[in-house]
Design a protein around this motif. Structure first.
Motif, short mmCIF file in Angstrom:
data_model
loop_
_atom_site.label_atom_id
_atom_site.label_comp_id
_atom_site.label_asym_id
_atom_site.label_seq_id
_atom_site.Cartn_x
_atom_site.Cartn_y
_atom_site.Cartn_z
N ARG A 60 6.51 9.63 0.45
CA ARG A 60 5.88 8.38 -0.14
C ARG A 60 6.18 7.14 0.80
NH1 ARG A 60 5.21 5.78 -5.36
NH2 ARG A 60 5.70 3.63 -5.36
N PHE A 61 5.16 6.71 1.30
CA PHE A 61 5.52 5.55 2.21
C PHE A 61 5.09 4.19 1.55
CE2 PHE A 61 6.08 7.63 6.40
CZ PHE A 61 5.50 8.77 5.97
N GLU A 62 5.88 3.13 1.36
CA GLU A 62 5.48 1.73 0.96
C GLU A 62 5.12 0.82 2.12
OE1 GLU A 62 7.49 2.00 -3.44
OE2 GLU A 62 8.19 0.64 -2.02
N LEU A 63 4.07 0.44 2.46
CA LEU A 63 3.89 -0.40 3.58
C LEU A 63 3.28 -1.79 2.74
CD1 LEU A 63 0.99 1.74 5.09
CD2 LEU A 63 3.17 1.85 5.71
N THR A 64 4.39 -2.66 3.26
CA THR A 64 4.40 -4.05 2.81
C THR A 64 3.21 -4.85 3.61
OG1 THR A 64 6.62 -4.06 2.12
CG2 THR A 64 5.48 -6.24 2.34
N VAL A 65 2.33 -5.48 2.77
CA VAL A 65 1.13 -6.07 3.67
C VAL A 65 1.23 -7.38 3.75
CG1 VAL A 65 -1.36 -6.40 3.50
CG2 VAL A 65 -0.55 -4.34 2.63
N MET A 79 12.56 6.19 -4.29
CA MET A 79 12.72 5.39 -3.02
C MET A 79 13.98 4.87 -2.85
SD MET A 79 9.65 5.18 -2.07
CE MET A 79 9.87 3.77 -0.65
N THR A 132 -7.66 -3.97 6.08
CA THR A 132 -6.31 -3.53 5.90
C THR A 132 -6.46 -2.07 5.47
OG1 THR A 132 -5.82 -5.82 5.22
CG2 THR A 132 -4.11 -4.47 4.97
N ILE A 134 -0.51 8.34 12.03
CA ILE A 134 0.99 8.33 12.33
C ILE A 134 2.13 8.79 11.14
CG2 ILE A 134 2.72 6.19 12.79
CD1 ILE A 134 0.01 4.73 14.08
N LEU A 135 1.57 8.40 9.95
CA LEU A 135 2.40 8.74 8.85
C LEU A 135 2.54 10.23 8.68
CD1 LEU A 135 1.77 5.53 6.71
CD2 LEU A 135 3.32 5.81 8.70
N ILE A 194 0.82 -1.29 -0.03
CA ILE A 194 0.04 0.09 0.05
C ILE A 194 0.77 1.20 -0.05
CG2 ILE A 194 -1.80 1.22 1.40
CD1 ILE A 194 -2.94 -1.29 2.42
N THR A 219 -7.01 0.28 7.86
CA THR A 219 -6.03 0.42 9.08
C THR A 219 -5.02 1.35 8.34
OG1 THR A 219 -6.50 -1.86 10.00
CG2 THR A 219 -4.15 -0.78 10.31
N ALA A 220 -4.77 1.16 7.12
CA ALA A 220 -3.88 1.96 6.27
C ALA A 220 -4.19 3.44 6.33
CB ALA A 220 -3.57 1.53 5.07
N ARG A 242 -6.23 4.69 8.52
CA ARG A 242 -6.03 5.55 9.71
C ARG A 242 -4.64 5.69 10.40
NH1 ARG A 242 -5.19 3.34 14.84
NH2 ARG A 242 -5.04 1.19 14.17
N ILE A 243 -3.62 5.06 9.86
CA ILE A 243 -2.36 5.12 10.17
C ILE A 243 -1.80 6.33 9.49
CG2 ILE A 243 -1.70 2.76 11.23
CD1 ILE A 243 -0.12 2.11 8.88
N GLY A 245 -0.55 -6.27 10.37
CA GLY A 245 -0.87 -6.79 9.03
C GLY A 245 0.24 -6.20 7.99
N PHE A 246 1.23 -5.37 8.68
CA PHE A 246 2.24 -4.83 7.88
C PHE A 246 3.60 -5.28 8.13
CE2 PHE A 246 -1.09 -1.65 8.26
CZ PHE A 246 -1.58 -1.59 6.86
N THR A 247 4.36 -5.84 7.15
CA THR A 247 5.60 -6.39 7.67
C THR A 247 6.77 -5.51 7.37
OG1 THR A 247 5.80 -7.44 5.23
CG2 THR A 247 4.72 -9.01 6.97
N ASP A 248 6.50 -4.60 6.48
CA ASP A 248 7.60 -3.68 6.31
C ASP A 248 7.38 -2.24 5.80
OD1 ASP A 248 10.60 -2.89 6.15
OD2 ASP A 248 10.76 -3.58 3.86
N VAL A 249 8.08 -1.24 6.01
CA VAL A 249 7.74 0.04 5.81
C VAL A 249 8.91 0.46 5.28
CG1 VAL A 249 6.97 2.24 6.46
CG2 VAL A 249 5.98 0.48 7.63
N ARG A 250 8.82 1.39 4.11
CA ARG A 250 9.88 2.09 3.46
C ARG A 250 9.55 3.40 3.07
NH1 ARG A 250 13.92 -1.26 2.58
NH2 ARG A 250 15.15 0.21 1.24
N ILE A 251 10.51 4.40 3.16
CA ILE A 251 10.07 5.91 3.07
C ILE A 251 10.78 6.50 1.95
CG2 ILE A 251 9.72 8.15 4.29
CD1 ILE A 251 9.23 6.44 6.84
N GLY A 252 10.34 6.84 1.06
CA GLY A 252 10.97 7.71 0.01
C GLY A 252 10.51 9.08 -0.03
N ARG A 280 8.29 12.07 -2.82
CA ARG A 280 7.64 12.58 -3.74
C ARG A 280 7.72 13.80 -4.01
NH1 ARG A 280 1.85 11.36 -5.47
NH2 ARG A 280 0.90 13.40 -5.94
#
Lengths: 82, 82
Positions: A42-47, B9, A55, A66-67, A4, A58-59, A61-62, B33-40, B42
């Motif tokens: 730009r946040f990349e959230l791995t689901v 990114m 999901t 949070i983000l 996401i 939740t994305a 909301r955060i 629900g999220f396994t990883d976050v990466r921030i770049g 935009r």
């Protein structure tokens, strides 16, 4: 795994010093055609698993809580990519 | 005025300490629900006039040479939005 992507930008009515610095650099380097530069995140959230409504909720909301800092930033996009 | 959006990114093989910090915060806040976050980053480049092939070529060039550091970052997207 699906990802996401959340895009966060500084609010339009606020100055963006980083963006202004880049716009100034482009002008000094004789790059024309661009009148303004704004820089956000730009946040990349791995689901973990499938992206369902929960999901995404939740994305959202955060992204808001949070983000991004809602005083100075807007969440401009939330999208699912593979 | 049209806007060219450039997404940058951190390279996949590099650690992203900011992203790791956010991922850790999500875990502490019981968001799962999220396994990883990466921030770049935009970048929104406001174009003076129409977006033609030359403008896009310039945008691609400055994305590679000025907006990103090719040692640690990848340009993952360049798109035109209104």
């Amino acid at each position: 795994m699906p990802t996401i992507v959340v895009d966060v930008m500084p609010k339009a009515e606020l100055l963006d010093p980083q963006g202004k610095a880049v716009a100034g650099a482009l002008a000094r380097l004789d790059v024309d055609g661009f009148t303004d530069v704004r820089i956000g995140k730009r946040f990349e959230l791995t689901v973990d698993g499938e992206v369902d409504e929960a999901t995404l909720a939740t994305a959202r909301r955060i992204a808001d809580e949070i983000l991004s800092n809602s005083v100075i930033e807007d969440v401009v996009g939330i999208e699912v990519v593979e």
